[in-house]
Write a protein that holds these residues in place. Sequence first.
Motif, PDB file in Angstrom:
ATOM      1  N   THR A 228      42.519  44.403  38.096  1.00  0.00           N
ATOM      2  CA  THR A 228      41.323  45.276  37.054  1.00  0.00           C
ATOM      3  C   THR A 228      40.675  45.612  35.963  1.00  0.00           C
ATOM      4  OG1 THR A 228      43.429  45.675  36.635  1.00  0.00           O
ATOM      5  CG2 THR A 228      42.891  47.717  38.212  1.00  0.00           C
ATOM      6  N   ALA A 229      40.884  44.471  35.855  1.00  0.00           N
ATOM      7  CA  ALA A 229      40.371  43.488  34.040  1.00  0.00           C
ATOM      8  C   ALA A 229      38.683  44.266  34.642  1.00  0.00           C
ATOM      9  CB  ALA A 229      40.612  42.582  33.982  1.00  0.00           C
ATOM     10  N   ASP A 230      37.999  44.030  32.950  1.00  0.00           N
ATOM     11  CA  ASP A 230      36.625  44.515  33.173  1.00  0.00           C
ATOM     12  C   ASP A 230      35.572  42.589  32.354  1.00  0.00           C
ATOM     13  OD1 ASP A 230      37.721  44.573  30.516  1.00  0.00           O
ATOM     14  OD2 ASP A 230      36.630  46.485  30.362  1.00  0.00           O
ATOM     15  N   GLU A 231      35.149  41.949  32.319  1.00  0.00           N
ATOM     16  CA  GLU A 231      34.578  41.088  31.792  1.00  0.00           C
ATOM     17  C   GLU A 231      34.962  40.841  30.497  1.00  0.00           C
ATOM     18  OE1 GLU A 231      30.105  40.863  31.473  1.00  0.00           O
ATOM     19  OE2 GLU A 231      30.133  41.229  34.068  1.00  0.00           O
ATOM     20  N   SER A 232      35.106  41.888  29.581  1.00  0.00           N
ATOM     21  CA  SER A 232      35.271  41.067  28.026  1.00  0.00           C
ATOM     22  C   SER A 232      36.880  40.836  28.184  1.00  0.00           C
ATOM     23  CB  SER A 232      35.733  42.789  27.180  1.00  0.00           C
ATOM     24  OG  SER A 232      36.464  43.372  28.059  1.00  0.00           O
ATOM     25  N   ILE A 233      37.690  41.281  29.201  1.00  0.00           N
ATOM     26  CA  ILE A 233      39.307  40.532  29.068  1.00  0.00           C
ATOM     27  C   ILE A 233      38.990  39.466  29.683  1.00  0.00           C
ATOM     28  CG2 ILE A 233      40.936  40.778  30.579  1.00  0.00           C
ATOM     29  CD1 ILE A 233      41.654  43.981  30.251  1.00  0.00           C
ATOM     30  N   VAL A 234      38.518  39.053  30.857  1.00  0.00           N
ATOM     31  CA  VAL A 234      38.129  37.881  31.303  1.00  0.00           C
ATOM     32  C   VAL A 234      37.487  37.116  30.103  1.00  0.00           C
ATOM     33  CG1 VAL A 234      37.206  36.666  32.547  1.00  0.00           C
ATOM     34  CG2 VAL A 234      37.743  38.925  33.092  1.00  0.00           C
ATOM     35  N   ASP A 235      36.610  37.371  29.429  1.00  0.00           N
ATOM     36  CA  ASP A 235      36.468  36.207  28.302  1.00  0.00           C
ATOM     37  C   ASP A 235      36.904  36.241  27.375  1.00  0.00           C
ATOM     38  OD1 ASP A 235      33.761  35.922  28.978  1.00  0.00           O
ATOM     39  OD2 ASP A 235      32.436  37.859  28.149  1.00  0.00           O
ATOM     40  N   SER A 236      37.902  37.190  26.605  1.00  0.00           N
ATOM     41  CA  SER A 236      39.071  37.158  25.771  1.00  0.00           C
ATOM     42  C   SER A 236      39.920  35.957  25.900  1.00  0.00           C
ATOM     43  CB  SER A 236      39.925  38.024  25.194  1.00  0.00           C
ATOM     44  OG  SER A 236      40.667  38.296  26.387  1.00  0.00           O
ATOM     45  N   ILE A 237      40.042  35.638  27.459  1.00  0.00           N
ATOM     46  CA  ILE A 237      41.492  34.856  28.489  1.00  0.00           C
ATOM     47  C   ILE A 237      40.606  33.441  28.153  1.00  0.00           C
ATOM     48  CG2 ILE A 237      42.205  34.255  30.267  1.00  0.00           C
ATOM     49  CD1 ILE A 237      42.182  37.011  30.845  1.00  0.00           C
TER      50      ILE A 237
ATOM     51  N   SER B 274      51.105  36.081  29.093  1.00  0.00           N
ATOM     52  CA  SER B 274      49.684  37.055  29.177  1.00  0.00           C
ATOM     53  C   SER B 274      49.865  37.832  30.390  1.00  0.00           C
ATOM     54  CB  SER B 274      48.599  36.346  29.151  1.00  0.00           C
ATOM     55  OG  SER B 274      47.716  37.201  30.550  1.00  0.00           O
ATOM     56  N   ASP B 275      49.579  39.462  29.593  1.00  0.00           N
ATOM     57  CA  ASP B 275      50.142  40.333  30.755  1.00  0.00           C
ATOM     58  C   ASP B 275      48.954  40.255  32.373  1.00  0.00           C
ATOM     59  OD1 ASP B 275      52.666  40.823  30.455  1.00  0.00           O
ATOM     60  OD2 ASP B 275      51.855  42.760  29.673  1.00  0.00           O
ATOM     61  N   ASP B 276      47.724  39.642  31.839  1.00  0.00           N
ATOM     62  CA  ASP B 276      46.440  40.144  32.407  1.00  0.00           C
ATOM     63  C   ASP B 276      46.088  38.621  33.577  1.00  0.00           C
ATOM     64  OD1 ASP B 276      45.809  42.358  31.095  1.00  0.00           O
ATOM     65  OD2 ASP B 276      44.598  41.242  29.791  1.00  0.00           O
ATOM     66  N   VAL B 277      47.200  37.870  33.451  1.00  0.00           N
ATOM     67  CA  VAL B 277      47.029  37.140  33.887  1.00  0.00           C
ATOM     68  C   VAL B 277      48.144  36.992  35.351  1.00  0.00           C
ATOM     69  CG1 VAL B 277      46.984  34.132  34.067  1.00  0.00           C
ATOM     70  CG2 VAL B 277      45.744  35.083  32.547  1.00  0.00           C
ATOM     71  N   ILE B 278      47.781  36.988  36.431  1.00  0.00           N
ATOM     72  CA  ILE B 278      49.035  36.987  36.968  1.00  0.00           C
ATOM     73  C   ILE B 278      49.868  35.580  38.266  1.00  0.00           C
ATOM     74  CG2 ILE B 278      48.632  39.718  37.901  1.00  0.00           C
ATOM     75  CD1 ILE B 278      47.096  38.638  40.595  1.00  0.00           C
TER      76      ILE B 278
END
Lengths: 95, 93
Positions: A13-22, A82-86
Amino acid sequence: MNKYDLVSIVRPTADESIVDSIHKSISEVISNGGGNVSEQGVWQRRKLAYEIDTFKEGIYTITTFESPSNVPAELDRVLKISDDVIRHKVLKMES
Amino acid sequence: MANGKKTSGRRSSKYEAPKQRRITKQQIENATYKDVKLLEKFVSDRGKIRSSLITGISKQEQAKVARLIKVARELALLPYVTTSSYKQSYNRR
Protein backbone atom coordinates in the motif's frame (compact mmCIF):
# COMPACT_ATOMS: atom_id res chain seq x y z
CA MET A 1 34.90 -4.12 4.00
CA ASN A 2 32.43 -6.75 2.87
CA LYS A 3 29.88 -6.88 0.13
CA TYR A 4 26.26 -7.18 1.16
CA ASP A 5 22.84 -7.35 -0.43
CA LEU A 6 19.93 -5.96 1.50
CA VAL A 7 16.50 -7.15 0.38
CA SER A 8 13.57 -5.39 1.96
CA ILE A 9 9.92 -6.00 1.28
CA VAL A 10 7.85 -2.85 1.58
CA ARG A 11 4.11 -3.08 2.20
CA PRO A 12 2.13 -2.98 -1.08
CA THR A 13 0.00 0.00 0.00
CA ALA A 14 3.04 2.27 0.17
CA ASP A 15 3.50 4.85 -2.57
CA GLU A 16 6.71 5.97 -4.24
CA SER A 17 7.55 8.65 -1.71
CA ILE A 18 7.53 6.12 1.12
CA VAL A 19 9.78 3.77 -0.84
CA ASP A 20 12.10 6.69 -1.56
CA SER A 21 12.29 7.67 2.09
CA ILE A 22 13.11 4.09 3.03
CA HIS A 23 15.87 4.07 0.44
CA LYS A 24 17.21 7.31 1.84
CA SER A 25 17.24 6.11 5.42
CA ILE A 26 18.96 2.88 4.37
CA SER A 27 21.75 4.66 2.51
CA GLU A 28 22.11 7.08 5.39
CA VAL A 29 22.76 4.24 7.83
CA ILE A 30 25.28 2.72 5.45
CA SER A 31 27.20 5.92 4.82
CA ASN A 32 27.21 6.78 8.53
CA GLY A 33 28.80 3.40 9.20
CA GLY A 34 31.56 4.09 6.70
CA GLY A 35 30.24 2.08 3.77
CA ASN A 36 29.10 3.01 0.30
CA VAL A 37 26.04 2.05 -1.70
CA SER A 38 26.73 0.71 -5.17
CA GLU A 39 23.20 -0.01 -6.31
CA GLN A 40 19.76 0.68 -4.98
CA GLY A 41 16.31 0.34 -6.43
CA VAL A 42 12.98 -1.42 -6.63
CA TRP A 43 13.41 -4.94 -7.95
CA GLN A 44 9.79 -5.73 -8.60
CA ARG A 45 6.35 -5.81 -7.14
CA ARG A 46 5.29 -9.40 -6.72
CA LYS A 47 2.94 -11.76 -5.02
CA LEU A 48 4.28 -13.28 -1.84
CA ALA A 49 4.50 -17.06 -1.60
CA TYR A 50 2.74 -16.78 1.76
CA GLU A 51 1.05 -14.00 3.66
CA ILE A 52 3.18 -11.66 5.75
CA ASP A 53 1.25 -9.49 8.21
CA THR A 54 -1.91 -10.18 6.16
CA PHE A 55 -0.31 -8.74 3.01
CA LYS A 56 -0.37 -10.93 -0.09
CA GLU A 57 1.82 -8.68 -2.18
CA GLY A 58 5.00 -6.75 -1.62
CA ILE A 59 7.40 -4.28 -3.19
CA TYR A 60 10.85 -5.82 -3.29
CA THR A 61 13.75 -3.40 -3.10
CA ILE A 62 17.39 -4.39 -3.27
CA THR A 63 20.38 -2.41 -2.03
CA THR A 64 23.87 -3.59 -2.87
CA PHE A 65 26.58 -2.07 -0.72
CA GLU A 66 30.05 -2.41 0.71
CA SER A 67 30.65 -1.72 4.36
CA PRO A 68 32.40 -2.76 7.57
CA SER A 69 30.86 -5.69 9.38
CA ASN A 70 29.04 -3.64 12.04
CA VAL A 71 26.66 -1.99 9.56
CA PRO A 72 24.32 -4.98 8.91
CA ALA A 73 23.44 -5.16 12.60
CA GLU A 74 22.56 -1.45 12.65
CA LEU A 75 20.48 -1.82 9.47
CA ASP A 76 18.68 -4.71 11.08
CA ARG A 77 17.82 -2.57 14.08
CA VAL A 78 16.57 0.36 11.99
CA LEU A 79 14.45 -1.78 9.65
CA LYS A 80 12.89 -3.69 12.52
CA ILE A 81 11.49 -0.41 13.83
CA SER A 82 10.03 0.60 10.47
CA ASP A 83 6.37 -0.28 9.98
CA ASP A 84 6.52 0.04 6.19
CA VAL A 85 9.12 -2.70 5.77
CA ILE A 86 7.37 -5.99 6.40
CA ARG A 87 10.41 -8.22 5.85
CA HIS A 88 14.12 -7.63 5.34
CA LYS A 89 17.28 -9.67 5.06
CA VAL A 90 20.94 -8.73 4.78
CA LEU A 91 22.92 -11.25 2.76
CA LYS A 92 26.68 -11.41 2.66
CA MET A 93 27.79 -11.83 -0.93
CA GLU A 94 30.97 -13.54 -2.10
CA SER A 95 33.40 -10.90 -3.25
CA MET B 1 25.83 -45.79 -15.36
CA ALA B 2 25.42 -45.02 -18.98
CA ASN B 3 26.63 -41.76 -20.44
CA GLY B 4 29.10 -41.32 -17.61
CA LYS B 5 26.83 -39.46 -15.27
CA LYS B 6 27.59 -40.05 -11.63
CA THR B 7 25.18 -42.26 -9.83
CA SER B 8 26.46 -44.91 -7.47
CA GLY B 9 25.68 -48.55 -8.13
CA ARG B 10 23.60 -48.81 -5.01
CA ARG B 11 21.36 -46.00 -6.07
CA SER B 12 20.77 -47.16 -9.60
CA SER B 13 19.83 -50.66 -8.50
CA LYS B 14 17.26 -49.41 -6.03
CA TYR B 15 15.88 -46.43 -7.81
CA GLU B 16 16.29 -45.33 -11.38
CA ALA B 17 16.62 -41.58 -11.12
CA PRO B 18 15.02 -39.68 -13.96
CA LYS B 19 17.67 -37.95 -16.01
CA GLN B 20 16.52 -34.44 -15.43
CA ARG B 21 19.74 -32.66 -16.11
CA ARG B 22 18.61 -29.91 -18.44
CA ILE B 23 20.02 -27.24 -16.19
CA THR B 24 23.66 -26.55 -16.92
CA LYS B 25 26.45 -26.30 -14.38
CA GLN B 26 26.96 -22.71 -15.41
CA GLN B 27 23.38 -21.83 -14.52
CA ILE B 28 23.73 -23.23 -11.03
CA GLU B 29 27.12 -21.58 -10.54
CA ASN B 30 25.73 -18.17 -11.40
CA ALA B 31 22.44 -18.68 -9.55
CA THR B 32 21.38 -16.34 -6.79
CA TYR B 33 18.32 -16.23 -4.55
CA LYS B 34 16.72 -14.00 -7.17
CA ASP B 35 16.48 -16.76 -9.80
CA VAL B 36 13.13 -18.00 -8.61
CA LYS B 37 12.27 -19.69 -11.91
CA LEU B 38 15.40 -21.82 -11.67
CA LEU B 39 14.95 -22.67 -8.01
CA GLU B 40 11.34 -23.69 -8.60
CA LYS B 41 12.61 -26.58 -10.69
CA PHE B 42 14.23 -28.07 -7.58
CA VAL B 43 11.08 -27.91 -5.50
CA SER B 44 8.08 -30.23 -5.46
CA ASP B 45 4.51 -29.07 -5.98
CA ARG B 46 4.17 -28.80 -2.23
CA GLY B 47 7.28 -26.72 -1.92
CA LYS B 48 9.59 -29.39 -0.58
CA ILE B 49 13.19 -29.49 -1.79
CA ARG B 50 13.71 -32.35 -4.25
CA SER B 51 16.38 -34.86 -3.32
CA SER B 52 19.52 -35.12 -5.40
CA LEU B 53 18.30 -38.55 -6.55
CA ILE B 54 15.62 -36.78 -8.51
CA THR B 55 17.40 -33.59 -9.46
CA GLY B 56 20.51 -35.46 -10.62
CA ILE B 57 22.93 -32.67 -9.69
CA SER B 58 26.18 -33.07 -7.77
CA LYS B 59 26.38 -32.93 -4.01
CA GLN B 60 28.03 -29.50 -4.03
CA GLU B 61 25.44 -28.12 -6.42
CA GLN B 62 22.61 -29.64 -4.43
CA ALA B 63 23.92 -28.00 -1.26
CA LYS B 64 24.10 -24.65 -3.00
CA VAL B 65 20.59 -24.97 -4.43
CA ALA B 66 19.20 -25.99 -1.04
CA ARG B 67 20.82 -22.96 0.58
CA LEU B 68 19.39 -20.62 -2.04
CA ILE B 69 15.92 -22.12 -1.67
CA LYS B 70 16.04 -21.51 2.06
CA VAL B 71 16.99 -17.87 1.53
CA ALA B 72 14.21 -17.49 -1.05
CA ARG B 73 11.74 -18.96 1.43
CA GLU B 74 12.60 -16.37 4.04
CA LEU B 75 11.93 -13.65 1.49
CA ALA B 76 8.56 -15.18 0.52
CA LEU B 77 9.80 -15.87 -3.01
CA LEU B 78 9.19 -19.58 -2.49
CA PRO B 79 6.74 -21.19 -0.06
CA TYR B 80 7.59 -23.23 2.96
CA VAL B 81 5.85 -26.60 2.70
CA THR B 82 2.21 -25.97 1.83
CA THR B 83 -0.81 -28.24 2.06
CA SER B 84 -2.29 -27.27 -1.27
CA SER B 85 -0.47 -27.54 -4.53
CA TYR B 86 1.78 -24.49 -4.48
CA LYS B 87 1.91 -23.74 -8.19
CA GLN B 88 -1.87 -23.86 -8.53
CA SER B 89 -2.61 -21.75 -5.51
CA TYR B 90 0.13 -19.34 -6.48
CA ASN B 91 -1.42 -18.72 -9.89
CA ARG B 92 -4.91 -18.42 -8.48
CA ARG B 93 -4.07 -15.51 -6.22
